[in-house]
Design a protein around this motif. Structure first.
Motif, mmCIF file in Angstrom:
data_model
loop_
_atom_site.group_PDB
_atom_site.id
_atom_site.type_symbol
_atom_site.label_atom_id
_atom_site.label_comp_id
_atom_site.label_asym_id
_atom_site.label_seq_id
_atom_site.Cartn_x
_atom_site.Cartn_y
_atom_site.Cartn_z
ATOM 1 N N VAL A 71 0.841 -1.194 0.000
ATOM 2 C CA VAL A 71 0.000 0.000 0.000
ATOM 3 C C VAL A 71 0.883 1.253 0.000
ATOM 4 N N SER A 72 2.008 1.195 0.678
ATOM 5 C CA SER A 72 2.902 2.353 0.781
ATOM 6 C C SER A 72 3.478 2.788 -0.564
ATOM 7 N N ASP A 73 3.405 1.943 -1.599
ATOM 8 C CA ASP A 73 3.873 2.304 -2.940
ATOM 9 C C ASP A 73 2.883 3.175 -3.703
ATOM 10 N N VAL A 74 1.659 3.316 -3.176
ATOM 11 C CA VAL A 74 0.609 4.062 -3.876
ATOM 12 C C VAL A 74 0.349 5.367 -3.117
ATOM 13 N N PRO A 75 0.943 6.480 -3.571
ATOM 14 C CA PRO A 75 0.795 7.736 -2.838
ATOM 15 C C PRO A 75 -0.609 8.335 -2.959
ATOM 16 N N VAL A 76 -1.027 9.068 -1.928
ATOM 17 C CA VAL A 76 -2.289 9.792 -1.970
ATOM 18 C C VAL A 76 -2.183 10.849 -3.068
ATOM 19 N N GLY A 77 -3.211 10.929 -3.916
ATOM 20 C CA GLY A 77 -3.218 11.883 -5.027
ATOM 21 C C GLY A 77 -2.402 11.410 -6.220
ATOM 22 N N GLY A 78 -1.955 10.155 -6.185
ATOM 23 C CA GLY A 78 -1.131 9.617 -7.265
ATOM 24 C C GLY A 78 -1.442 8.157 -7.470
ATOM 25 N N GLY A 79 -0.429 7.416 -7.884
ATOM 26 C CA GLY A 79 -0.637 6.008 -8.131
ATOM 27 C C GLY A 79 0.647 5.302 -8.477
ATOM 28 N N LYS A 80 0.518 4.038 -8.806
ATOM 29 C CA LYS A 80 1.661 3.182 -9.123
ATOM 30 C C LYS A 80 1.251 2.222 -10.232
ATOM 31 N N VAL A 81 2.129 2.070 -11.225
ATOM 32 C CA VAL A 81 1.900 1.107 -12.299
ATOM 33 C C VAL A 81 2.551 -0.206 -11.889
ATOM 34 N N PHE A 82 1.767 -1.271 -11.842
ATOM 35 C CA PHE A 82 2.275 -2.611 -11.583
ATOM 36 C C PHE A 82 2.343 -3.306 -12.943
ATOM 37 N N ASP A 84 3.961 -5.837 -14.314
ATOM 38 C CA ASP A 84 3.847 -7.287 -14.473
ATOM 39 C C ASP A 84 2.388 -7.737 -14.517
ATOM 40 N N ALA A 85 1.540 -7.085 -13.733
ATOM 41 C CA ALA A 85 0.123 -7.444 -13.674
ATOM 42 C C ALA A 85 -0.714 -6.638 -14.670
ATOM 43 N N LYS A 86 -0.095 -5.656 -15.325
ATOM 44 C CA LYS A 86 -0.793 -4.760 -16.253
ATOM 45 C C LYS A 86 -1.937 -4.041 -15.561
ATOM 46 N N VAL A 87 -1.644 -3.553 -14.336
ATOM 47 C CA VAL A 87 -2.625 -2.844 -13.523
ATOM 48 C C VAL A 87 -1.989 -1.561 -13.002
ATOM 49 N N VAL A 88 -2.760 -0.487 -13.006
ATOM 50 C CA VAL A 88 -2.340 0.743 -12.351
ATOM 51 C C VAL A 88 -3.302 0.964 -11.183
ATOM 52 N N VAL A 89 -2.740 1.219 -10.005
ATOM 53 C CA VAL A 89 -3.538 1.454 -8.807
ATOM 54 C C VAL A 89 -3.343 2.904 -8.400
ATOM 55 N N THR A 90 -4.458 3.588 -8.152
ATOM 56 C CA THR A 90 -4.390 4.989 -7.730
ATOM 57 C C THR A 90 -5.021 5.135 -6.351
ATOM 58 N N GLN A 91 -4.701 6.259 -5.714
ATOM 59 C CA GLN A 91 -5.287 6.603 -4.424
ATOM 60 C C GLN A 91 -5.692 8.077 -4.500
ATOM 61 N N PRO A 92 -6.855 8.355 -5.134
ATOM 62 C CA PRO A 92 -7.268 9.742 -5.326
ATOM 63 C C PRO A 92 -7.386 10.526 -4.016
ATOM 64 N N THR A 93 -7.912 9.892 -2.980
ATOM 65 C CA THR A 93 -7.972 10.486 -1.651
ATOM 66 C C THR A 93 -7.480 9.434 -0.656
ATOM 67 N N ALA A 94 -7.067 9.877 0.491
ATOM 68 C CA ALA A 94 -6.503 8.964 1.490
ATOM 69 C C ALA A 94 -7.456 7.804 1.778
ATOM 70 N N GLY A 95 -6.948 6.574 1.598
ATOM 71 C CA GLY A 95 -7.708 5.371 1.902
ATOM 72 C C GLY A 95 -8.617 4.883 0.790
ATOM 73 N N GLN A 96 -8.709 5.606 -0.328
ATOM 74 C CA GLN A 96 -9.562 5.194 -1.450
ATOM 75 C C GLN A 96 -8.663 4.702 -2.590
ATOM 76 N N PHE A 97 -8.677 3.401 -2.842
ATOM 77 C CA PHE A 97 -7.828 2.801 -3.866
ATOM 78 C C PHE A 97 -8.674 2.403 -5.065
ATOM 79 N N LYS A 98 -8.171 2.726 -6.257
ATOM 80 C CA LYS A 98 -8.868 2.405 -7.501
ATOM 81 C C LYS A 98 -7.902 1.667 -8.408
#
Length: 160
Positions: A71-82, A84-98
């Protein structure tokens, strides 16, 4: 005409993906079509029992899904491209992961990064919203498809 930064970024991403020739050759054609889906927000509390035992890499299974990363790899207001899994995870607001597909809807190239609150495809400079995957600028006209993600312990997992 591409500037030096774009060319270098494309080359670096192509090297990471391991398929530079087909990716760099994909520069024409029209829009990819598909049915857009919506992303589901997830709160940061554990959704299943925390993972125990040794380290969990991107391909490890966890209760409730496949571990993408901490979870620590996904900053609030940003995101992380994974990649290998072809998935990008974002955290638009604190605690909300998309979660969204990390494959650009313009021509199927891999998403490169999440910068300044936008998901970016470096190949043709399409930008997408970290909130709903909708195109913000560039040639892409179709949103990034949603991918189900959740928090399991200290990890973000891809769920069914």
């Amino acid at each position: 005409m591409r500037d030096r930064r774009s060319v270098l970024r494309c080359a670096a991403i192509a090297a990471m993906v391991g398929a530079s020739a087909p990716i760099l050759a994909a520069c024409g054609g029209g829009e990819t079509t598909g049915t857009p889906t919506t992303s589901t927000g997830v709160t940061s509390g554990p959704t299943s029992a925390p993972t125990t035992g040794g380290s969990t890499g991107p391909t490890s299974a966890a209760p409730g899904g496949k571990v993408l990363g901490p979870v620590s790899d996904v900053p609030v207001g940003g995101g992380k491209v994974f990649a290998d899994a072809k998935v990008v995870v974002t955290q638009p607001t604190a605690g909300q992961f998309k979660g969204f597909s990390a494959v650009c809807t313009h021509q199927g190239n891999p998403i490169g990064s999440v910068e300044e609150g936008q998901i970016i495809c470096p190949f043709h400079n399409s930008h997408f919203s970290i909130t709903d995957g909708a195109p913000v600028s560039g040639p892409a006209q179709t949103p990034l498809p949603a991918v189900n993600v959740a928090v399991s312990g200290t990890n973000v997992v891809q769920t069914a």
